[in-house]
Design a protein around this motif. Structure first.
Motif, PDB file in Angstrom:
ATOM      1  N   GLN A 101      -3.115  19.193  -2.729  1.00 32.88           N
ATOM      2  CA  GLN A 101      -2.954  18.462  -1.482  1.00 32.88           C
ATOM      3  C   GLN A 101      -1.634  17.690  -1.512  1.00 32.88           C
ATOM      4  N   ALA A 102      -0.880  17.829  -0.446  1.00 32.53           N
ATOM      5  CA  ALA A 102       0.402  17.122  -0.338  1.00 32.53           C
ATOM      6  C   ALA A 102       0.148  15.745   0.251  1.00 32.53           C
ATOM      7  N   ILE A 103       0.342  14.721  -0.542  1.00 30.79           N
ATOM      8  CA  ILE A 103       0.125  13.345  -0.107  1.00 30.79           C
ATOM      9  C   ILE A 103       1.471  12.635  -0.090  1.00 30.79           C
ATOM     10  N   PRO A 144      -5.657   9.704   3.061  1.00 27.33           N
ATOM     11  CA  PRO A 144      -5.081  10.507   1.968  1.00 27.33           C
ATOM     12  C   PRO A 144      -6.014  10.710   0.789  1.00 27.33           C
ATOM     13  N   TRP A 145      -6.782   9.675   0.393  1.00 22.01           N
ATOM     14  CA  TRP A 145      -7.631   9.835  -0.789  1.00 22.01           C
ATOM     15  C   TRP A 145      -9.022  10.369  -0.443  1.00 22.01           C
ATOM     16  N   LEU A 146      -9.266  10.669   0.837  1.00 22.28           N
ATOM     17  CA  LEU A 146     -10.503  11.324   1.257  1.00 22.28           C
ATOM     18  C   LEU A 146     -10.127  12.586   2.018  1.00 22.28           C
ATOM     19  N   PRO A 147      -9.783  13.666   1.321  1.00 21.61           N
ATOM     20  CA  PRO A 147      -9.335  14.869   2.024  1.00 21.61           C
ATOM     21  C   PRO A 147     -10.456  15.494   2.829  1.00 21.61           C
ATOM     22  N   GLY A 148     -10.083  16.165   3.917  1.00 22.56           N
ATOM     23  CA  GLY A 148     -11.069  16.796   4.781  1.00 22.56           C
ATOM     24  C   GLY A 148     -11.137  16.112   6.123  1.00 22.56           C
ATOM     25  N   ASN A 183       0.846  -1.187   0.000  1.00 16.62           N
ATOM     26  CA  ASN A 183       0.000   0.000   0.000  1.00 16.62           C
ATOM     27  C   ASN A 183       0.889   1.247   0.000  1.00 16.62           C
ATOM     28  N   PRO A 184       0.793   2.115  -0.998  1.00 20.50           N
ATOM     29  CA  PRO A 184       1.704   3.274  -1.038  1.00 20.50           C
ATOM     30  C   PRO A 184       1.318   4.386  -0.071  1.00 20.50           C
ATOM     31  N   TYR A 185       0.132   4.337   0.530  1.00 19.88           N
ATOM     32  CA  TYR A 185      -0.305   5.397   1.428  1.00 19.88           C
ATOM     33  C   TYR A 185       0.109   5.098   2.868  1.00 19.88           C
ATOM     34  N   VAL A 186       0.401   6.147   3.593  1.00 18.85           N
ATOM     35  CA  VAL A 186       0.754   6.036   5.005  1.00 18.85           C
ATOM     36  C   VAL A 186      -0.492   6.364   5.818  1.00 18.85           C
ATOM     37  N   MET A 187      -0.995   5.380   6.562  1.00 18.42           N
ATOM     38  CA  MET A 187      -2.189   5.570   7.371  1.00 18.42           C
ATOM     39  C   MET A 187      -1.923   5.078   8.781  1.00 18.42           C
ATOM     40  N   CYS A 188      -2.321   5.883   9.758  1.00 20.43           N
ATOM     41  CA  CYS A 188      -2.132   5.514  11.155  1.00 20.43           C
ATOM     42  C   CYS A 188      -3.162   6.261  11.994  1.00 20.43           C
ATOM     43  N   TRP A 189      -3.401   5.749  13.183  1.00 20.60           N
ATOM     44  CA  TRP A 189      -4.328   6.392  14.100  1.00 20.60           C
ATOM     45  C   TRP A 189      -3.701   7.643  14.701  1.00 20.60           C
ATOM     46  N   GLY A 190      -4.524   8.625  14.990  1.00 16.62           N
ATOM     47  CA  GLY A 190      -4.050   9.838  15.623  1.00 16.62           C
ATOM     48  C   GLY A 190      -3.644   9.594  17.070  1.00 16.62           C
ATOM     49  N   THR A 191      -2.734  10.415  17.566  1.00 16.57           N
ATOM     50  CA  THR A 191      -2.245  10.276  18.935  1.00 16.57           C
ATOM     51  C   THR A 191      -3.242  10.900  19.903  1.00 16.57           C
ATOM     52  N   LEU A 192      -3.625  10.121  20.897  1.00 13.43           N
ATOM     53  CA  LEU A 192      -4.581  10.580  21.899  1.00 13.43           C
ATOM     54  C   LEU A 192      -3.828  11.053  23.133  1.00 13.43           C
ATOM     55  N   GLU A 193      -4.209  12.204  23.657  1.00  8.87           N
ATOM     56  CA  GLU A 193      -3.561  12.727  24.854  1.00  8.87           C
ATOM     57  C   GLU A 193      -3.817  11.816  26.053  1.00  8.87           C
ATOM     58  N   ARG A 194      -2.858  11.830  26.975  1.00  8.10           N
ATOM     59  CA  ARG A 194      -2.961  10.938  28.131  1.00  8.10           C
ATOM     60  C   ARG A 194      -4.167  11.274  28.995  1.00  8.10           C
TER      61      ARG A 194
END
Length: 267
Positions: free
Chosen positions: A236-238, A191-195, A27-38
Motif C-alpha cells: 500500500q502506498a501511504i 492510511p492505517w486502516l486500508p479498505g 501527525n505524519p499522515y495526510v487525512m481529509c474529507w472526500g469531495t462531495l459533488e455539488r
C-alpha cells in the motif's frame, strides 16, 4: 591567608528560572474529507430540510426566563394557557433518533450507535471535526462533509449552528433519507486502516455468516471481538508528511517580578 567569603551585595541580580518548553510531533499522515459533488450536496440538504420541516423538529425555549436584574421588581405569576409550550425539543421521540453537535456525534461514534454522520464544511477551525474521520472509518460508518449544512438546517431546528449531525441506529423517521444519502457520500479512508466502506460491509456480512456455523461459545467470542478487517493484497502506498518537531513555550513574554520586600517598621 585567604579572605573570608562575603555575602552578596543587596540588590544583586536574581537567578532566572529555566523556561519550560513542551515538545510535540506533528501527525505524519495526510487525512481529509472526500469531495462531495455539488448535485449530491444540494440533494442532501434539500431532503434533510424537507424532512425536518415535515416532522416539525425544533428546539423550544421559554422566553420568559430572563436574567434577573438587580433591583428589578419580581414579576407576578403569569396565567398559563393551552397554547403554552414547555422548554425543550418537540417532538421528543424524533430528537432521540439524532445526534446533534460535535460532542454528541463523537460519543455516539465511539459507542457504535450511528449509521450515518455528516459534518459542516464551514466549521472553523477545521481540526474540530478532523477526528471524526478516524472514528467513522474505524466503526465502518458512512460519513461526509457537506457544505452549508449549518446554514440550512440550523434555522429549521431553531439553533445557532449545526456543525455535526448523526443518525442513530434506530431512526425509523429518517429511513428513506439515510438510504438515499449513503451511496452519494465519498468513501472515508484512513492510511492505517486500508479498505473502503464497501469492503468493510462485505467483511461484516462474511463474519456474520461464518459465525452462524460455529458453536455458541465461538459465536459469543466473535461477537465480543467484532468483525475482522480484510487487508488488501499487495503493498500500500501511504503518503507521509515530513516529520516536524514543534516546541511550545508557554507565555514567552512573561516577566517575573521579584517579590515585594517587607517594609520595616521603625520603632
Amino acid at each position: 591567608m585567604a579572605a573570608a567569603p562575603q555575602a552578596p551585595a543587596r540588590g544583586s541580580v536574581r537567578k532566572s528560572r529555566p523556561v519550560m518548553v513542551k515538545t510535540s510531533l506533528n501527525n505524519p499522515y495526510v487525512m481529509c474529507w472526500g469531495t462531495l459533488e455539488r448535485e449530491d450536496a444540494q440533494f442532501i440538504l434539500q431532503s434533510l430540510e424537507d424532512r425536518l420541516r415535515t416532522l416539525g423538529l425544533r428546539k423550544v425555549e421559554d422566553k420568559r426566563r430572563k436574567r434577573k436584574q438587580p433591583g428589578a421588581a419580581r414579576p407576578g405569576p403569569e396565567p398559563s394557557g393551552p397554547e403554552e409550550v414547555a422548554s425543550g425539543w418537540t417532538p421528543a421521540h424524533v430528537r432521540k433518533q439524532l445526534a446533534l453537535g460535535i460532542n454528541e456525534v463523537t460519543r455516539a461514534l465511539e459507542r457504535a450507535e450511528l449509521r450515518l454522520a455528516l459534518v459542516c464544511r464551514s466549521a472553523q477551525p477545521a481540526r474540530i471535526t478532523a477526528h471524526l474521520i478516524q472514528l467513522s472509518a474505524s466503526r465502518a460508518v458512512p460519513a461526509g462533509q457537506v457544505p452549508r449544512l449549518s446554514q440550512r438546517l440550523a434555522p429549521v431546528l431553531s439553533l445557532k449552528c449545526v456543525l455535526a449531525l448523526g443518525f442513530r441506529t434506530h431512526s425509523p423517521d429518517f429511513e428513506e433519507q439515510v438510504k438515499a444519502i449513503t451511496p452519494r457520500l465519498p468513501p472515508v479512508t484512513v492510511p492505517w486502516l486500508p479498505g473502503t466502506l464497501e469492503g468493510d460491509q462485505e467483511n461484516v456480512d462474511m463474519a456474520s455468516s461464518e459465525s452462524k456455523d460455529k458453536e455458541g461459545g465461538d459465536r459469543a467470542q466473535e461477537d465480543a471481538l467484532g468483525p475482522k478487517r480484510k487487508l488488501p493484497e499487495g503493498p500500500q502506498a501511504i503518503v507521509l508528511q515530513p516529520l516536524r518537531i514543534k516546541k511550545v513555550i508557554p507565555n514567552p513574554n512573561k516577566i517575573r517580578k521579584p517579590p515585594k520586600s517587607k517594609k520595616t517598621t521603625s520603632k
